[in-house]
Design a protein around this motif. Structure first.
Motif, mmCIF file in Angstrom:
data_model
loop_
_atom_site.group_PDB
_atom_site.id
_atom_site.type_symbol
_atom_site.label_atom_id
_atom_site.label_comp_id
_atom_site.label_asym_id
_atom_site.label_seq_id
_atom_site.Cartn_x
_atom_site.Cartn_y
_atom_site.Cartn_z
ATOM 1 N N ARG A 108 0.926 -1.348 -0.105
ATOM 2 C CA ARG A 108 0.061 0.010 -0.048
ATOM 3 C C ARG A 108 0.985 1.276 0.138
ATOM 4 O O ARG A 108 2.005 1.253 0.610
ATOM 5 C CB ARG A 108 -0.760 0.138 1.326
ATOM 6 C CG ARG A 108 -2.007 -1.198 1.346
ATOM 7 C CD ARG A 108 -2.894 -1.085 0.341
ATOM 8 N NE ARG A 108 -3.822 -2.161 0.434
ATOM 9 C CZ ARG A 108 -3.880 -3.309 -0.016
ATOM 10 N NH1 ARG A 108 -2.865 -3.686 -1.061
ATOM 11 N NH2 ARG A 108 -4.851 -4.202 -0.073
ATOM 12 N N ASP A 287 -8.214 12.694 -2.518
ATOM 13 C CA ASP A 287 -8.687 12.066 -3.753
ATOM 14 C C ASP A 287 -8.134 12.602 -4.868
ATOM 15 O O ASP A 287 -8.120 11.889 -5.991
ATOM 16 C CB ASP A 287 -10.239 12.685 -3.654
ATOM 17 C CG ASP A 287 -11.095 11.975 -2.713
ATOM 18 O OD1 ASP A 287 -10.756 10.855 -2.121
ATOM 19 O OD2 ASP A 287 -12.281 12.558 -2.523
ATOM 20 N N VAL A 290 -5.155 10.173 -5.642
ATOM 21 C CA VAL A 290 -5.838 8.966 -6.042
ATOM 22 C C VAL A 290 -6.214 8.911 -7.517
ATOM 23 O O VAL A 290 -5.990 7.962 -8.411
ATOM 24 C CB VAL A 290 -7.024 8.416 -5.350
ATOM 25 C CG1 VAL A 290 -7.572 6.913 -5.520
ATOM 26 C CG2 VAL A 290 -6.564 8.153 -3.610
ATOM 27 N N ALA A 291 -6.880 9.824 -8.062
ATOM 28 C CA ALA A 291 -7.453 10.127 -9.377
ATOM 29 C C ALA A 291 -6.038 10.214 -10.179
ATOM 30 O O ALA A 291 -6.268 9.571 -11.453
ATOM 31 C CB ALA A 291 -8.218 11.438 -9.463
ATOM 32 N N GLN A 294 -4.935 6.938 -10.810
ATOM 33 C CA GLN A 294 -5.559 6.028 -11.584
ATOM 34 C C GLN A 294 -5.457 6.320 -13.140
ATOM 35 O O GLN A 294 -5.324 5.548 -14.093
ATOM 36 C CB GLN A 294 -7.308 6.095 -11.296
ATOM 37 C CG GLN A 294 -7.964 5.242 -12.150
ATOM 38 C CD GLN A 294 -7.878 3.837 -12.004
ATOM 39 O OE1 GLN A 294 -7.983 3.424 -10.524
ATOM 40 N NE2 GLN A 294 -7.579 3.050 -12.898
ATOM 41 N N ASP A 311 -7.752 -1.108 -10.413
ATOM 42 C CA ASP A 311 -8.579 -0.070 -9.496
ATOM 43 C C ASP A 311 -7.676 0.218 -8.512
ATOM 44 O O ASP A 311 -7.537 -0.376 -7.654
ATOM 45 C CB ASP A 311 -9.844 -0.535 -9.073
ATOM 46 C CG ASP A 311 -10.637 0.525 -8.253
ATOM 47 O OD1 ASP A 311 -9.968 1.767 -7.711
ATOM 48 O OD2 ASP A 311 -11.972 0.293 -8.250
ATOM 49 N N ARG A 313 -7.648 2.508 -6.019
ATOM 50 C CA ARG A 313 -8.418 2.890 -4.626
ATOM 51 C C ARG A 313 -7.836 2.124 -3.594
ATOM 52 O O ARG A 313 -7.372 2.581 -2.415
ATOM 53 C CB ARG A 313 -9.780 3.061 -4.667
ATOM 54 C CG ARG A 313 -10.132 4.328 -5.501
ATOM 55 C CD ARG A 313 -11.816 4.189 -5.653
ATOM 56 N NE ARG A 313 -12.087 3.059 -6.360
ATOM 57 C CZ ARG A 313 -13.575 2.958 -6.696
ATOM 58 N NH1 ARG A 313 -14.393 3.705 -6.191
ATOM 59 N NH2 ARG A 313 -14.106 1.853 -7.259
ATOM 60 N N ARG A 318 -4.626 5.529 3.833
ATOM 61 C CA ARG A 318 -4.611 7.070 4.392
ATOM 62 C C ARG A 318 -4.528 7.110 6.023
ATOM 63 O O ARG A 318 -4.742 8.292 6.206
ATOM 64 C CB ARG A 318 -5.731 7.503 3.834
ATOM 65 C CG ARG A 318 -6.059 7.689 2.456
ATOM 66 C CD ARG A 318 -7.271 8.379 1.859
ATOM 67 N NE ARG A 318 -7.671 8.143 0.613
ATOM 68 C CZ ARG A 318 -8.462 9.058 -0.157
ATOM 69 N NH1 ARG A 318 -8.835 10.277 0.494
ATOM 70 N NH2 ARG A 318 -8.848 8.678 -1.289
#
Length: 323
Positions: A108, A287, A290-291, A294, A311, A313, A318
């Protein structure tokens, strides 16, 4: 506190070893010796950049645990070491993290940084006839598979309207890629600092593209799921020290460059360029991060570097606050 040090040749001339276990044993840069009863955090590093910042900023003083440092010339062997559980945490760029996750690594991202992506570049020899990305069609591009250099090349080709199949990728570790460019075995090399800065300063290579507008500029401290569960206290303390050191380094490039030069043998002026233009600074995993990750994964998927949709996410933790 006593530290046992081993000599380290400049990383640019080290040769790759295909498997993580051999990379660990051959490229181990130093093992600190402390009281035997302290817990141990095994930290993977690339070109000793994290360690250089921590030492220069004083963040390695008074550690309540041991750090065993393992040094790698590129992200791929570090990712393999994380996947094997041979290190607990290590620094990976956004693209190498995608590559590691696609390979099944149980890891992670636990901390993030942004940098100025001028530190990524496609490099050609001084007298090469190539002058822009469009001229790469039909040429041989050296890079390390799954690296941020690989990602940069794909993104630059896409922007120039060139399909990945219209070039010949030659996947090499940095030392071999450098030698291939010098010998003319490849036409270009897609790479990152400190290799980019060293190629410019010492070999007078030219940059025909960089990562501005192409790369998200994100990198991470990536931990194994086991380390997150079993070494949370040590991991949290380490991440705090790294963030403090990174902020300190922004205004102290001379001190960081001098320290890292002593550890790696790389020239001080080259390392100063690395820190001045990189402007690496810690950011919260939110966010937007993360975007952005991606988008990086989707680029690799579109280029068939990874075979299935990822994916991202679930690849973030966090729970470690940004100090």
């Amino acid at each position: 506190m006593t530290t046992l040090r081993f000599s380290l040749a400049p990383l640019i001339v080290s040769r790759p070893l295909g498997r993580a276990v051999f990379a660990l044993s051959a490229m181990l840069c130093a093992l600190p010796l402390y009281a035997a009863d302290l817990p141990v955090l095994k930290v993977g590093d690339q070109a000793l950049q994290t360690r250089g910042i921590l030492e220069a900023s004083g963040q390695l003083k008074d550690l309540p645990y041991k750090i065993e440092w393992f040094n790698f010339p590129a992200a791929q062997p570090l990712g393999e070491a994380l996947n094997a559980g041979a290190v607990d945490v290590g620094g990976l760029g956004d693209a190498p993290l995608v590559f590691a996750l696609a390979a099944g690594a149980r890891v992670r991202a636990v901390a993030a940084t942004r940098s100025n992506p001028q530190d990524l570049a496609i490099v050609v020899s001084e007298h090469s006839p190539l002058h822009d990305t469009a001229s790469l069609k039909g040429k041989r591009i050296a890079t390390t598979r799954g690296s941020i250099g690989h990602y940069l090349a794909l993104a630059a080709l896409k922007k120039a309207g060139i399909a990945p199949g219209d070039v010949n990728f030659v996947f090499l570790a940095p030392a071999d890629a450098k030698a291939a460019l010098a010998s003319g075995s490849v036409d270009a090399w897609s790479v990152w600092d400190p290799y980019t800065a060293l190629a410019e300063a010492r070999d007078h290579d030219r940059l025909i593209a960089n990562g501005v507008g192409l790369s998200e500029g994100l990198s991470y401290q990536v931990a194994t799921e086991r380390a997150i569960a079993d070494k949370r206290v040590q991991l949290a303390d380490f991440l705090r020290r790294v963030a403090i050191g990174q902020r300190w380094a922004l205004s102290h490039p001379d001190e960081v460059a001098a320290m890292q030069s002593r550890v790696t043998g790389l020239p001080t002026d080259v390392l100063k360029t690395v820190y001045q233009r990189g402007q690496v600074h810690p950011v919260a995993i939110d966010d937007s991060v993360v975007a952005a990750q991606q988008r990086t994964a989707d680029t690799y998927e579109a280029a068939n570097v990874i075979r299935a949709h990822l994916d991202v996410r679930a690849s973030f933790d966090r729970s470690f606050p940004l100090p």
